[in-house]
Design an enzyme around this catalytic site. Structure first.
Site, PDB file in Angstrom:
ATOM      1  N   GLU A 271     -34.280   2.380  27.595  1.00  0.00           N
ATOM      2  CA  GLU A 271     -33.938   2.785  26.223  1.00  0.00           C
ATOM      3  C   GLU A 271     -34.203   4.272  26.084  1.00  0.00           C
ATOM      4  O   GLU A 271     -35.085   4.706  25.375  1.00  0.00           O
ATOM      5  CB  GLU A 271     -34.709   1.956  25.182  1.00  0.00           C
ATOM      6  CG  GLU A 271     -36.176   1.880  25.451  1.00  0.00           C
ATOM      7  CD  GLU A 271     -36.930   0.947  24.512  1.00  0.00           C
ATOM      8  OE1 GLU A 271     -36.345  -0.018  23.994  1.00  0.00           O
ATOM      9  OE2 GLU A 271     -38.123   1.201  24.323  1.00  0.00           O
ATOM     10  N   CYS A 340     -43.042  28.665   4.870  1.00  0.00           N
ATOM     11  CA  CYS A 340     -44.339  29.297   4.650  1.00  0.00           C
ATOM     12  C   CYS A 340     -45.378  28.582   5.496  1.00  0.00           C
ATOM     13  O   CYS A 340     -46.350  28.011   4.987  1.00  0.00           O
ATOM     14  CB  CYS A 340     -44.704  29.230   3.175  1.00  0.00           C
ATOM     15  SG  CYS A 340     -43.459  30.003   2.154  1.00  0.00           S
TER      16      CYS A 340
END
Ligand code: PLP
Length: 415
Positions: A271, A340
């Site tokens: 997977e 920020c």
């Protein structure tokens, strides 16, 4: 390995005329060829399956390409299950490898006929009570101290996933006694691993465990799932995994540990997410500011909302300054986004050619765990996703977010 781009500066300039930066651009041809190579490498393995890990790139257009190449879907949430369903992936081509799973998710997966891969022994009762046990059950194995970890997943003993070896013996006994007919065994202990032998070891551990479980409990296994975690060469010096080598070594282990021991032939599954799409995605962004203080900064119009890996893992993503590939890389920059947060950087102390405002930067290997990990902190809006098709045309497969999307869960009328 040199890091190259599957498109030219002129092509990108044309695309930008229609679709403003930043955007992720996915290279369809590369994705398809890579998937074909994987299936070819494992063509000896009866019924080999790759369940594409939807979390790596949850765009239905990408999942559809994976489906067309023969992949199923590995899901771990309700929306991921719905994505697989909407793309037309059916039944046991969907595998639910989740953890701490809510009943609703198990129910939806069971109704789709997906394979439930249980993460804990207590989930047998949980599924039985809320949903009813399906005919096929797989368990996720956590090998604990048997296997060293790596930086993203950590050491297995400290990972929250899976059952211990002892628990597995009890777990299969219990589900067998409750009428489950078909069994699978799963593990996933690596992430972005470039050592091929790691996957061979994982297969050997699973094959031996299948033998021990089958003989003690008298059950046959239908499949083993080696999980994902196949690495890609993010850095120019990295060597890609040799799939043919991995496949051949796993074939030898399969012959020795399954076939020679008289066990029923079983299907090998994986997977993988990153290896399937990672190298075929590119974040295209433009330099909008240059700033020289204690260090030299290039500010671009993308930010960590578009690609978090450098900020959260310190991950390396190669950067090409379009049209300056052959110039001297004699400038040292931090390439930053606009959050920020001081970790909103795509690169730190990276040697690059001199960058001017307006230059287009291409950040490599964003096709997996790129857009997918995006978020809206600081009111940052996620970029568009574009598909560069095999005929050279470009298809918008997700528009950029707008301010209205950001506000969609709010009701200003009750202010
Ligand atoms: C994340 C994940 C994958 C895919 O991992 P890649 O590193 O993208 O290959 C597969 N299976 C499970 C259970 C996962 O959590």
């Amino acid at each position: 390995m040199m890091k190259t781009l599957p498109f030219t500066k002129e092509q990108i300039e044309e695309i930008i005329k229609e679709y403003p930066t930043p955007f992720h651009l996915y290279y369809e041809k590369g994705m398809r060829e890579n998937a074909r190579r994987l299936f070819k490498a494992f063509s000896w393995a009866p019924g080999f399956r790759e369940y594409f890990a939807v979390k790596a790139n949850p765009n239905p257009h990408i999942i559809k390409i994976m489906k067309e190449e023969g992949c199923g879907a590995d899901c771990s949430s309700l929306p991921e299950l719905i994505l697989a369903e909407r793309v037309g992936i059916k039944g046991d081509m969907i595998m639910l490898t989740s953890n701490n799973t809510p009943a609703e998710e198990y129910r939806y997966a069971k109704n789709l006929g997906a394979i439930l891969n249980l993460d804990d022994i207590t989930h047998i009762d949980y599924v039985d009570k809320h949903v009813g046990l399906p005919e096929v059950i797989s368990f996720r194995y956590n090998p604990g101290p048997l296997k060293g970890g790596n930086s993203i997943i950590g050491v297995p003993e400290e990972a929250k996933y899976g059952l211990t070896r002892e628990q597995l013996f009890d777990a299969y006994k219990i589900v067998k006694s409750r009428g489950v007919k078909t069994f699978g065994l799963h593990t996933m202990i690596a992430s972005n691993e470039l050592n091929a032998d790691y996957f061979v070891d994982t297969a050997e551990i699973l094959f031996d465990l299948v033998y021990d479980l089958s003989t003690e409990i008298k059950i046959d296994f239908d499949f083993v799932n080696l999980g994902g975690g196949f690495g890609i060469p993010y850095r120019p010096g990295d060597k890609p995994l040799d799939l043919e080598y991995i496949s051949e070594k796993i074939r030898l282990a399969y012959e020795e540990k399954i076939i020679a021991r008289g066990l029923k032939p079983l299907r090998i599954c994986m997977e993988s997410g990153r290896m399937m799409t990672g190298p075929y995605g590119f974040l295209v962004t433009r330099a909008i500011h240059r700033k020289n203080i204690y260090k030299n900064y290039i500010g671009v119009d993308a930010c960590m909302a578009d690609l978090m890996r450098p900020a959260i893992y310190g991950a390396y993503h190669h950067i090409t300054v379009l049209g300056k590939e052959n110039q001297k890389h004699d400038h040292r920059y931090d390439v930053t986004g606009s959050l920020c947060e001081n970790n909103d950087k795509f690169a730190i102390d990276r040697m690059l050619p001199e960058i001017e405002i307006g230059d287009i930067l291409v950040i490599h290997d964003t096709g997996a765990h790129g857009y997918a990990m995006g978020f809206n902190y600081n009111g940052k809006l996620r970029s568009a996703e574009l598909l560069l098709r095999e005929d050279g045309t470009v298809k918008k497969i997700r528009r950029a977010e707008t301010v209205d999307d950001y506000f969609a869960t709010l009701d200003f009328s009750t202010l």
